[in-house]
Design an enzyme around this catalytic site. Structure first.
Site, mmCIF file in Angstrom:
data_model
loop_
_atom_site.group_PDB
_atom_site.id
_atom_site.type_symbol
_atom_site.label_atom_id
_atom_site.label_comp_id
_atom_site.label_asym_id
_atom_site.label_seq_id
_atom_site.Cartn_x
_atom_site.Cartn_y
_atom_site.Cartn_z
ATOM 1 N N LEU A 16 0.826 -1.206 0.000
ATOM 2 C CA LEU A 16 0.000 0.000 0.000
ATOM 3 C C LEU A 16 0.860 1.256 0.000
ATOM 4 O O LEU A 16 0.521 2.252 -0.647
ATOM 5 C CB LEU A 16 -0.924 -0.024 1.220
ATOM 6 C CG LEU A 16 -2.064 0.992 1.274
ATOM 7 C CD1 LEU A 16 -3.016 0.808 0.095
ATOM 8 C CD2 LEU A 16 -2.834 0.848 2.586
ATOM 9 N N THR A 34 10.200 7.045 3.152
ATOM 10 C CA THR A 34 11.202 6.313 3.914
ATOM 11 C C THR A 34 11.011 4.825 3.655
ATOM 12 O O THR A 34 9.892 4.342 3.478
ATOM 13 C CB THR A 34 11.118 6.596 5.425
ATOM 14 O OG1 THR A 34 10.034 5.859 6.005
ATOM 15 C CG2 THR A 34 10.947 8.086 5.688
ATOM 16 N N ASP A 59 15.869 4.190 9.733
ATOM 17 C CA ASP A 59 15.498 3.279 10.811
ATOM 18 C C ASP A 59 14.541 4.042 11.716
ATOM 19 O O ASP A 59 14.951 4.957 12.438
ATOM 20 C CB ASP A 59 16.741 2.840 11.577
ATOM 21 C CG ASP A 59 16.411 1.932 12.762
ATOM 22 O OD1 ASP A 59 15.219 1.625 12.983
ATOM 23 O OD2 ASP A 59 17.350 1.552 13.488
ATOM 24 N N ASN A 86 2.934 4.366 7.769
ATOM 25 C CA ASN A 86 2.472 3.140 7.125
ATOM 26 C C ASN A 86 3.383 1.939 7.388
ATOM 27 O O ASN A 86 2.971 0.807 7.189
ATOM 28 C CB ASN A 86 2.383 3.379 5.611
ATOM 29 C CG ASN A 86 2.059 2.114 4.845
ATOM 30 O OD1 ASN A 86 0.961 1.566 4.948
ATOM 31 N ND2 ASN A 86 3.034 1.605 4.090
ATOM 32 N N SER A 137 -3.407 1.762 10.595
ATOM 33 C CA SER A 137 -3.608 0.697 11.572
ATOM 34 C C SER A 137 -4.048 -0.552 10.805
ATOM 35 O O SER A 137 -3.459 -0.912 9.793
ATOM 36 C CB SER A 137 -4.642 1.132 12.607
ATOM 37 O OG SER A 137 -4.895 0.120 13.549
ATOM 38 N N TYR A 151 0.811 -8.671 16.698
ATOM 39 C CA TYR A 151 0.435 -7.669 15.701
ATOM 40 C C TYR A 151 -0.731 -6.828 16.215
ATOM 41 O O TYR A 151 -0.712 -5.592 16.120
ATOM 42 C CB TYR A 151 0.059 -8.360 14.395
ATOM 43 C CG TYR A 151 -0.291 -7.426 13.263
ATOM 44 C CD1 TYR A 151 0.707 -6.753 12.569
ATOM 45 C CD2 TYR A 151 -1.615 -7.217 12.886
ATOM 46 C CE1 TYR A 151 0.403 -5.892 11.522
ATOM 47 C CE2 TYR A 151 -1.931 -6.362 11.838
ATOM 48 C CZ TYR A 151 -0.923 -5.698 11.163
ATOM 49 O OH TYR A 151 -1.235 -4.851 10.142
ATOM 50 N N LYS A 155 -1.099 -2.723 17.022
ATOM 51 C CA LYS A 155 -2.130 -1.895 16.389
ATOM 52 C C LYS A 155 -3.116 -1.345 17.412
ATOM 53 O O LYS A 155 -3.593 -0.211 17.276
ATOM 54 C CB LYS A 155 -2.858 -2.708 15.314
ATOM 55 C CG LYS A 155 -2.000 -3.064 14.107
ATOM 56 C CD LYS A 155 -1.423 -1.841 13.417
ATOM 57 C CE LYS A 155 -0.720 -2.188 12.122
ATOM 58 N NZ LYS A 155 -0.074 -1.013 11.486
ATOM 59 N N THR A 186 -1.587 -7.391 -1.410
ATOM 60 C CA THR A 186 -0.198 -6.942 -1.458
ATOM 61 C C THR A 186 0.674 -8.135 -1.055
ATOM 62 O O THR A 186 0.195 -9.265 -0.963
ATOM 63 C CB THR A 186 0.028 -5.778 -0.488
ATOM 64 O OG1 THR A 186 -0.148 -6.248 0.864
ATOM 65 C CG2 THR A 186 -0.963 -4.644 -0.753
#
Length: 281
Positions: A16, A34, A59, A86, A137, A151, A155, A186
């Site tokens: 994305l 980045t 980083d 992101n 998120s 995970y 989030k 993706t």
């Protein structure tokens, strides 16, 4: 937002984030992107005019490096309008099989990395009395399922911080949006982006089966990243709307199911909740 805006986007070498950078450049915006690999990013953008692109290897866990990236952005483009946090990756394992190193690595990206970006950009947004923070998120920031404990923990933390942030900066003319995608087509469910535990404990066969099912899901996810990126740009362009924005029909289904379950739990505990008050005089 001005006609030509300056965007700062993290996590841009694939998925994305890459599609978002592509569409922003094609629309004539300035973009600082980045990534862990500027070479991979520029190769993926072959054929796109990158004269308005500042690609940086950063980083996100390094606060000084993040601050330097934001400084280089304002030096190159003279302003900053939109920040999209992101960067992230999946991790599928039981809570028991998640090591301390796994947890810290995840939070460095999903929580502390975002905080580093925010500390660097919010003084700019406050001073100019404008700006838009988009924190990517997941519907798994609202709904937790077995195997995704780490995970989801990251989030869920991002959701809580973003909700507080939105209230804190509203008086400065700064907008905050939480984007909550479902499964998008993706590379998120490939071993390039989905981390797995180094060892597994006997007894969690259902989670191992879930891991196999997710890897096999690759290529058949409902979400279209082209439409997802366009939706993010549209949300920012409108400058209005609710804090949380779901992307994907699967995300909508998961979220509405969670609301119903949460409401049922709250009502089931109503009597207990009231029973723990001091008596009313």
């Amino acid at each position: 937002m001005t006609t030509t805006a300056t965007w700062f986007v993290t996590g841009t070498s694939r998925g994305l984030g890459l599609e978002l950078v592509r569409q922003l450049l094609e629309a004539g915006h300035n973009v600082t992107a980045t990534t862990r690999s500027t070479e991979r990013l520029t190769e993926a953008l072959a054929g796109v005019d990158t004269s308005r692109l500042l690609a940086l290897e950063v980083d996100l866990a390094d606060e000084a490096a993040v601050a330097d990236a934001v400084r280089r952005t304002t030096e190159r483009f003279s302003r900053l309008d939109v920040v999209v946090n992101n960067a992230g990756y999946g991790f599928l394992a039981s809570v028991e099989d998640t090591t301390d190193a796994d947890a810290r690595r995840m939070f460095d990206v999903q929580v502390f990395g975002v905080w580093n970006v925010l500390r660097a950009v919010l003084p700019i947004f406050r001073t100019q009395k404008s700006g838009h923070v988009v924190n990517v998120s997941s519907v798994l920031g609202l709904v937790s399922v077995p195997g995704w404990g780490l995970y989801c923990a990251g989030k869920f933390a991002l959701e809580g911080m973003s909700e507080a942030l939105a209230a804190e900066v509203a008086e400065f003319g700064v907008k905050v949006t939480l984007v909550e995608p479902g499964y998008f087509r993706t590379s998120f469910l490939t071993t390039d982006s989905l981390a797995l535990p180094t060892s597994t404990t006997e007894g969690y066969e259902a989670i191992r089966q879930m891991t196999d099912d997710h890897l096999n899901l690759q290529g058949s996810q409902l979400g279209d990243p082209v439409k997802g990126a366009a939706a993010i740009i549209s949300i920012v362009a409108s400058g209005d709307g609710p804090l949380r924005r779901l992307l994907g029909s699967d995300a909508y289904s998961y979220a509405t199911g969670k609301v119903r379950a949460l409401q049922a739990d709250i009502e089931a505990g109503r009597e207990l909740a009231h029973s723990t008050d001091f008596p009313q005089s």
